[in-house]
Design an enzyme around this catalytic site. Structure first.
Site, mmCIF file in Angstrom:
data_model
loop_
_atom_site.group_PDB
_atom_site.id
_atom_site.type_symbol
_atom_site.label_atom_id
_atom_site.label_comp_id
_atom_site.label_asym_id
_atom_site.label_seq_id
_atom_site.Cartn_x
_atom_site.Cartn_y
_atom_site.Cartn_z
ATOM 1 N N GLY A 1 0.832 -1.206 0.000
ATOM 2 C CA GLY A 1 0.000 0.000 0.000
ATOM 3 C C GLY A 1 0.863 1.251 0.000
ATOM 4 N N ARG B 1 -0.171 -4.498 -4.429
ATOM 5 C CA ARG B 1 -0.120 -5.488 -3.357
ATOM 6 C C ARG B 1 -0.042 -6.877 -3.956
ATOM 7 N NH1 ARG B 1 -1.007 -3.636 1.520
ATOM 8 N NH2 ARG B 1 -2.469 -1.965 1.958
ATOM 9 N N ASP C 1 5.545 -5.419 5.359
ATOM 10 C CA ASP C 1 5.941 -6.786 5.716
ATOM 11 C C ASP C 1 5.949 -7.753 4.530
ATOM 12 O OD1 ASP C 1 3.214 -6.535 5.585
ATOM 13 O OD2 ASP C 1 2.798 -7.441 7.539
ATOM 14 N N THR D 1 5.092 1.874 6.129
ATOM 15 C CA THR D 1 3.667 1.611 6.380
ATOM 16 C C THR D 1 3.120 2.646 7.340
ATOM 17 O OG1 THR D 1 2.024 0.148 7.381
ATOM 18 C CG2 THR D 1 4.254 -0.146 8.153
ATOM 19 N N ASP E 1 0.891 1.915 9.274
ATOM 20 C CA ASP E 1 0.487 1.140 10.456
ATOM 21 C C ASP E 1 1.571 1.119 11.541
ATOM 22 O OD1 ASP E 1 -1.654 0.548 8.815
ATOM 23 O OD2 ASP E 1 -0.947 -1.455 8.311
ATOM 24 N N ASP F 1 3.888 -0.999 12.052
ATOM 25 C CA ASP F 1 3.907 -2.314 12.702
ATOM 26 C C ASP F 1 5.091 -3.187 12.267
ATOM 27 O OD1 ASP F 1 3.109 -2.775 10.112
ATOM 28 O OD2 ASP F 1 1.371 -3.997 10.618
ATOM 29 N N ARG G 1 -4.519 -1.958 10.538
ATOM 30 C CA ARG G 1 -4.575 -3.423 10.423
ATOM 31 C C ARG G 1 -4.571 -4.081 11.806
ATOM 32 N NH1 ARG G 1 -4.298 -6.105 5.544
ATOM 33 N NH2 ARG G 1 -3.239 -4.478 4.405
HETATM 34 O O1 F6P Z 1 -1.200 -1.397 5.610
HETATM 35 C C1 F6P Z 1 -1.685 -0.115 5.370
HETATM 36 C C2 F6P Z 1 -3.188 -0.124 5.270
HETATM 37 O O2 F6P Z 1 -3.622 1.180 4.997
HETATM 38 C C3 F6P Z 1 -3.913 -0.723 6.473
HETATM 39 O O3 F6P Z 1 -3.983 0.190 7.539
HETATM 40 C C4 F6P Z 1 -5.230 -1.100 5.868
HETATM 41 O O4 F6P Z 1 -5.854 -2.148 6.571
HETATM 42 C C5 F6P Z 1 -4.844 -1.543 4.488
HETATM 43 O O5 F6P Z 1 -3.603 -0.942 4.198
HETATM 44 C C6 F6P Z 1 -5.836 -1.196 3.416
HETATM 45 O O6 F6P Z 1 -5.372 -1.731 2.234
HETATM 46 P P1 F6P Z 1 -5.973 -1.429 0.802
HETATM 47 O O7 F6P Z 1 -5.530 -0.074 0.386
HETATM 48 O O8 F6P Z 1 -5.393 -2.484 -0.048
HETATM 49 O O9 F6P Z 1 -7.455 -1.521 0.965
#
Ligand code: F6P
Length: 363
Positions: free
Chosen positions: A14, A76, A117, A139, A141, A143, A185
Site C-alpha cells: 500500500g 499489493r 511486511d 507503512t 500502520d 507495525d 490493520r
Molecule cells: O497497511 C496499510 C493499510 O492502509 C492498512 O492500515 C489497511 O488495513 C490496508 O492498508 C488497506 O489496504 P488497501 O488499500 O489495499 O485496501
C-alpha cells in the site's frame, strides 16, 4: 572503491506518504556517488516484466519530496500470494528466477526495496538467494519490527488527529458520541497516538479486546461529571472480548482480508446502551493520502540516503531502521514474519489510562 555502479529501486504494498521522498533521496545520493538509479514500476512487476523500468535522474525526482503516493506505482498483488504465503521460501522460486534474470539483464549491482511486511518478506527471500539488496520499512500502520518508526505513520496520525478535532466540533455542538474508525490493520498505533493527540475518551485497539458495556459505562460516568459529548477512536482491527474483528471482505487468493466496520458497530451499540445519539466516521484511505509531514519527509530522506550507503558498503540483506537518534541497518531476517504491536506495558498506554481514557477493558 565500491563496485556498485547501477542500482534499482521499487515500491511495494500500500502507498504511504513519504515514498517519493525515499525515492528522491536514493536517486540524489546515488547520483552524488556516481551511481545510476533505475526505477522499477509497480513493485516486483518492474523486475519481472520487460520495459517496466526507467532511468531516474535527479531531474526526474525534483519536486516530489512533498508529493504523496509513489512515482513508480505499487501493487499489493505482485508476488502477493508469495509474500503472504506461510511457505514463502518455497513459493517464491518461480518469481525469483524471473527477477534474478531481469536484475542481471538491467545490469544492476544492487536493489532498494521499499515496502511493508509482505514486500520485505520477498526481499528477504531474494537476499537469501544472493541478490544484493537493502529494505526500507514503509507503512502507516507502524507495525514493522526493529524500527521505532516507519515513514507514513506520522502523516497518518496527523491527519487522524485533525479529523478527530473536526469530529469534536459536531460532538460538542450536538451533544453526541462520535466514533472515528482509523486504519492500522492488526496494530493499534494510529488509534493510540491519534486518540491521545485528539483528546479521545475511549480508544479501542486490536491489542486490547474491549467490552462495549465497559466503554458505555465509562462514557456515562463522564456524562455524570458534566461532559455532554464523547469521542471514541476505534482501530479497524479492534475486536470485542467475545467477538471477531469486523471485516469488509474475507481473504481470497492473493488478496488479504479487508478490515472495516468496527466504527459503525461500536456506534450502534453505544447508541443503544447509552440512549444517546451516536455517529461514526471512517477515515479510510484519507490517512494515506496527501503530503507527508516534515517528520516523515526527514525520516524518509534519511532512510533513502542510508540505504544507498549500506549498498555502497556491501552491507546487504539489511533493512534501514530508526533507532533514535540514529538510522541503522538491521538484518532483514530479524524483521520478516513478525508484527510490531503496541506493548501493553507501554508508557503511552499507561499515559492514556492515567488521563482516564478507557480501552474498554477496565471498569
Ligand atoms: O497497511 C496499510 C493499510 O492502509 C492498512 O492500515 C489497511 O488495513 C490496508 O492498508 C488497506 O489496504 P488497501 O488499500 O489495499 O485496501
Amino acid at each position: 572503491m565500491s563496485r556498485v555502479r547501477r542500482i534499482g529501486v521499487l515500491t511495494g504494498g500500500g502507498d504511504a506518504p513519504g515514498l517519493n521522498a525515499v525515492i528522491r533521496a536514493i536517486v540524489k545520493s546515488a547520483h552524488n556517488h556516481g551511481i545510476e538509479c533505475i526505477g522499477l514500476e509497480d513493485s516486483f512487476d518492474g523486475l519481472i516484466e520487460p520495459n517496466r523500468s526507467r532511468l531516474l535522474s535527479p531531474k526526474d525526482v525534483t519536486g516530489i519530496l512533498r508529493v504523496g503516493g509513489t512515482i513508480l506505482g505499487t501493487t499489493r498483488v505482485a508476488g502477493g500470494a508469495v509474500a503472504r504465503s506461510k511457505e514463502v521460501h518455497e513459493r517464491v522460486d518461480p518469481v525469483w528466477r524471473r527477477c534474478d534474470a531481469m536484475f542481471h539483464q538491467l545490469g544492476l549491482d544492487g536493489l532498494v526495496v521499499i515496502g511493508g511486511d509482505g514486500t520485505l518478506a520477498i526481499a528477504h527471500e531474494f537476499s537469501k538467494r544472493g541478490m544484493p539488496l537493502v529494505g526500507v520499512p514503509k507503512t502507516i500502520d507502524n507495525d514493522i519490527v526493529g524500527t521505532t518508526n516507519c515513514f507514513g505513520f506520522d502523516t497518518a496520525v496527523s491527519f487522524a488527529t485533525d479529523a478527530i478535532d473536526r469530529l469534536h466540533t459536531t460532538a460538542e455542538a450536538h451533544h453526541r458520541v462520535m466514533v472515528a474508525e482509523v486504519m492500522g490493520r492488526y496494530a493499534g498505533w494510529i488509534a493510540l497516538y491519534a486518540g491521545i493527540a485528539g483528546g479521545a475518551d475511549a480508544i479501542l485497539i486490536p491489542e486490547i479486546p474491549f467490552s462495549i458495556d465497559i466503554v458505555a459505562k465509562r462514557l456515562q460516568a463522564r456524562e455524570k461529571r458534566g461532559a455532554r459529548f464523547s469521542i471514541v477512536v476505534a482501530a479497524e482491527g479492534a475486536a470485542p472480548k467475545d467477538g471477531k474483528r469486523a471485516l469488509i471482505k474475507e481473504a481470497a487468493g492473493a488478496h488479504v482480508e479487508r478490515l472495516g466496520g468496527v466504527g459503525r458497530m461500536v456506534a450502534a451499540q453505544l447508541e443503544e446502551l447509552m440512549g444517546k445519539e451516536t455517529r461514526s466516521a471512517v477515515l479510510g484511505h484519507l490517512q494515506r493520502g496527501g503530503a507527508p509531514t516534515s517528520f516523515d519527509r526527514t525520516l524518509a530522506t534519511r532512510f533513502g540516503a542510508h540505504a544507498v550507503e549500506l549498498l555502497l558498503r556491501g552491507e546487504t540483506g539489511q533493512m534501514v531502521a530508526f533507532h533514535p537518534p540514529n538510522i541503522v541497518g538491521i538484518p532483514l531476517a530479524d524483521v520478516v514474519g513478525k508484527t510490531r504491536n503496541v506493548p501493553l506495558d507501554s508508557d503511552v498506554v499507561a499515559t492514556a489510562r492515567a488521563l482516564g481514557i478507557t480501552f474498554g477493558d477496565e471498569e
